[in-house]
Design a protein around this motif. Structure first.
Motif, PDB file in Angstrom:
ATOM      1  N   ARG A 152       2.301  -9.039  -2.664  1.00 26.01           N
ATOM      2  CA  ARG A 152       3.238 -10.164  -2.484  1.00 26.01           C
ATOM      3  C   ARG A 152       3.852 -10.583  -3.824  1.00 26.01           C
ATOM      4  N   ASP A 153       3.028 -10.650  -4.881  1.00 26.41           N
ATOM      5  CA  ASP A 153       3.540 -11.018  -6.207  1.00 26.41           C
ATOM      6  C   ASP A 153       4.589 -10.007  -6.676  1.00 26.41           C
ATOM      7  N   LEU A 154       4.275  -8.708  -6.504  1.00 27.42           N
ATOM      8  CA  LEU A 154       5.229  -7.673  -6.919  1.00 27.42           C
ATOM      9  C   LEU A 154       6.543  -7.820  -6.149  1.00 27.42           C
ATOM     10  N   GLN A 155       6.429  -8.101  -4.844  1.00 24.30           N
ATOM     11  CA  GLN A 155       7.645  -8.271  -4.030  1.00 24.30           C
ATOM     12  C   GLN A 155       8.481  -9.437  -4.557  1.00 24.30           C
ATOM     13  N   ARG A 156       7.810 -10.523  -4.917  1.00 26.84           N
ATOM     14  CA  ARG A 156       8.529 -11.693  -5.448  1.00 26.84           C
ATOM     15  C   ARG A 156       9.255 -11.358  -6.748  1.00 26.84           C
ATOM     16  N   LEU A 211     -10.525  -6.591   7.265  1.00 27.55           N
ATOM     17  CA  LEU A 211     -10.043  -6.917   5.923  1.00 27.55           C
ATOM     18  C   LEU A 211     -11.029  -7.863   5.256  1.00 27.55           C
ATOM     19  N   GLY A 212     -11.418  -7.550   4.029  1.00 29.03           N
ATOM     20  CA  GLY A 212     -12.333  -8.419   3.290  1.00 29.03           C
ATOM     21  C   GLY A 212     -11.609  -9.128   2.157  1.00 29.03           C
ATOM     22  N   SER A 213     -12.372  -9.854   1.346  1.00 26.83           N
ATOM     23  CA  SER A 213     -11.728 -10.636   0.286  1.00 26.83           C
ATOM     24  C   SER A 213     -11.002  -9.730  -0.711  1.00 26.83           C
ATOM     25  N   ASP A 214     -11.557  -8.538  -0.993  1.00 28.30           N
ATOM     26  CA  ASP A 214     -10.861  -7.623  -1.906  1.00 28.30           C
ATOM     27  C   ASP A 214      -9.533  -7.148  -1.305  1.00 28.30           C
ATOM     28  N   SER A 215      -9.525  -6.946   0.039  1.00 26.86           N
ATOM     29  CA  SER A 215      -8.272  -6.551   0.701  1.00 26.86           C
ATOM     30  C   SER A 215      -7.216  -7.628   0.473  1.00 26.86           C
ATOM     31  N   TRP A 216      -7.624  -8.888   0.637  1.00 31.93           N
ATOM     32  CA  TRP A 216      -6.656  -9.986   0.505  1.00 31.93           C
ATOM     33  C   TRP A 216      -6.188 -10.146  -0.934  1.00 31.93           C
ATOM     34  N   THR A 217      -7.061  -9.812  -1.877  1.00 32.51           N
ATOM     35  CA  THR A 217      -6.628  -9.834  -3.283  1.00 32.51           C
ATOM     36  C   THR A 217      -5.482  -8.839  -3.480  1.00 32.51           C
ATOM     37  N   VAL A 218      -5.638  -7.633  -2.894  1.00 35.95           N
ATOM     38  CA  VAL A 218      -4.586  -6.611  -3.045  1.00 35.95           C
ATOM     39  C   VAL A 218      -3.320  -7.043  -2.302  1.00 35.95           C
ATOM     40  N   ILE A 219      -3.489  -7.643  -1.125  1.00 34.40           N
ATOM     41  CA  ILE A 219      -2.316  -8.123  -0.375  1.00 34.40           C
ATOM     42  C   ILE A 219      -1.553  -9.166  -1.207  1.00 34.40           C
ATOM     43  N   GLY A 220      -2.289 -10.049  -1.847  1.00 30.27           N
ATOM     44  CA  GLY A 220      -1.649 -11.067  -2.698  1.00 30.27           C
ATOM     45  C   GLY A 220      -0.916 -10.442  -3.873  1.00 30.27           C
ATOM     46  N   LEU A 221      -1.519  -9.386  -4.434  1.00 25.31           N
ATOM     47  CA  LEU A 221      -0.892  -8.698  -5.565  1.00 25.31           C
ATOM     48  C   LEU A 221       0.430  -8.035  -5.129  1.00 25.31           C
ATOM     49  N   GLY A 229      10.687  -8.607  -7.196  1.00 27.00           N
ATOM     50  CA  GLY A 229      11.768  -7.677  -6.866  1.00 27.00           C
ATOM     51  C   GLY A 229      11.369  -6.210  -6.903  1.00 27.00           C
ATOM     52  N   VAL A 230      10.055  -5.912  -7.012  1.00 28.48           N
ATOM     53  CA  VAL A 230       9.593  -4.517  -7.021  1.00 28.48           C
ATOM     54  C   VAL A 230       9.605  -3.988  -5.579  1.00 28.48           C
ATOM     55  N   PRO A 231      10.201  -2.803  -5.337  1.00 25.68           N
ATOM     56  CA  PRO A 231      10.230  -2.241  -3.978  1.00 25.68           C
ATOM     57  C   PRO A 231       8.863  -1.715  -3.558  1.00 25.68           C
ATOM     58  N   VAL A 232       8.130  -2.531  -2.811  1.00 27.04           N
ATOM     59  CA  VAL A 232       6.754  -2.213  -2.450  1.00 27.04           C
ATOM     60  C   VAL A 232       6.434  -2.918  -1.132  1.00 27.04           C
ATOM     61  N   PHE A 233       5.662  -2.258  -0.269  1.00 29.47           N
ATOM     62  CA  PHE A 233       5.123  -2.940   0.917  1.00 29.47           C
ATOM     63  C   PHE A 233       3.751  -2.396   1.230  1.00 29.47           C
ATOM     64  N   LEU A 234       3.026  -3.105   2.085  1.00 30.63           N
ATOM     65  CA  LEU A 234       1.639  -2.718   2.355  1.00 30.63           C
ATOM     66  C   LEU A 234       1.396  -2.488   3.838  1.00 30.63           C
ATOM     67  N   THR A 235       0.348  -1.711   4.108  1.00 28.35           N
ATOM     68  CA  THR A 235      -0.157  -1.576   5.465  1.00 28.35           C
ATOM     69  C   THR A 235      -1.661  -1.334   5.373  1.00 28.35           C
TER      70      THR A 235
END
Ligand code: PMV
Length: 323
Positions: free
Chosen positions: A266-270, A254-264, A272-278
């Motif tokens: 997380r924001d959507l989850q906060r 995972l690189g910095s761009d991966s973590w940017t998407v992971i953070g995004l 209340g958007v039904p979304v998860f990542l792998t």
């Protein structure tokens, strides 16, 4: 004498990372995945020629890729008692080697096309075992929908194959593959798994979580429990990455761009958007969501400068012979 097959990529919801036998690709634990429509390999196998050859995406493949393919071809040749050479032509409609599991669709399509070309009448369970010898995750792409790959116990691998658990239309999950880097991955999965097993103090603890996670993921899919599936899938993926990162030297996919998407995500989850990542053995992030969240998820991902390309997919069919 000639056959063409298609197979789709699959994404593991509960990850495979570790082998009990590297020669036969026998996994240390089982795994659970969803096969996708829209990430397809098409492969043609024709018998004949002086040597075996593989053309992948219009280019003659090197020894390493050819050897992987021949692991599958050799099993079929042995089964039918043939010494015929093969000319393999294969193409993906998505970038190879970037954590999009092109080896899964590729080796699954190859198993079906090779069996067809040699006139070998093998059932899907057998073809799943054959594809597994080429690439472990390929065993799962034989089947459509939600699929479990059994670790098995036998040293000959006869009990390690995939089986369908729920059909593709059981649950209309959606996924965007957020491509942050279309390049080839630095460390292949086989050497990455060996290195993790040999040097990471977190590998065994990761493996110890897998059986319970498979049971939990199957329950969540059965109940169409999106939040429950998201919890299992995220912890399975991130614990796999923790095991990799605990290797010495660390294996960091995972690189910095991966973590940017992971953070995004997380924001959507906060919100209340039904979304998860792998994420798998590469930097790209797979974002699962429910159909009703399509517009906000798509808008958020399109707005993210770290993402170079979005590939949309949904549960789809298993491998099939098409000609
Ligand atoms: O089967 P391989 O060698 O392509 O390994 C796949 C490993 C992961 O994609 C990281 C996890 C999985 O279960 O698909």
């Amino acid at each position: 004498m000639k056959a063409t097959a298609t197979a789709n990529a699959n994404i593991a919801l509960v990850k495979y990372w570790g082998k009990r036998d590297a020669a036969l690709n026998l996994p240390a634990r089982g795994s659970f995945s969803v096969t996708l429509a829209g990430l397809t390999t098409t492969t043609t196998v024709a018998l004949g020629g002086a040597t075996d050859a593989l053309v992948l995406g219009g280019e003659l493949a090197g020894a390493e890729v050819l050897d992987k393919a021949l692991r599958v071809v050799n099993v079929v040749r042995a089964a039918v008692g043939s010494t015929d050479r093969v000319q393999i032509t294969s193409a993906n409609d998505f970038p190879t080697g970037a954590g999009l599991a092109s080896s899964a669709s590729g080796l699954a399509a190859l198993a079906v096309a090779t069996a067809g070309a040699f006139g070998w009448d093998a059932d899907l369970q057998t073809l799943s075992r054959v594809a597994r010898i080429g690439s472990g995750s390929a065993s799962r792409s034989l089947f459509g929908g939600y699929v479990e790959w059994l670790a098995g116990e036998r040293s000959d691998g006869l009990d390690s194959f995939a089986r369908p658990v729920f059909p593709a239309d059981h649950w209309d999950l959606r996924v965007f593959v957020a491509v942050v880097s279309p390049g080839k991955k630095a460390v292949g999965s086989t050497s990455g798994m060996t290195h993790t097993k040999d040097t990471s103090p977190f590998h065994e603890p990761f493996l110890a979580t897998v059986d319970a996670d498979i049971a939990a993921a199957k329950r969540a899919v059965q109940d169409r429990d999106f939040a429950g599936l998201g919890r299992v899938a995220e912890r399975s993926s991130l614990r796999m990455h923790a095991a990799m990162q605990g290797a010495d030297p660390a294996l960091v996919y995972l690189g910095s761009d991966s973590w940017t998407v992971i953070g995004l995500v997380r924001d959507l989850q906060r919100q209340g958007v039904p979304v998860f990542l792998t994420a798998d053995a590469g930097p790209n992030i797979k974002v699962f969501y429910l159909p009703e969240a399509h517009d906000p998820v798509r808008a958020a991902l399109l707005d993210c400068p770290a993402i170079r390309r979005l590939v949309a997919a949904r549960p789809g069919p298993g491998a099939q012979r098409v000609a």
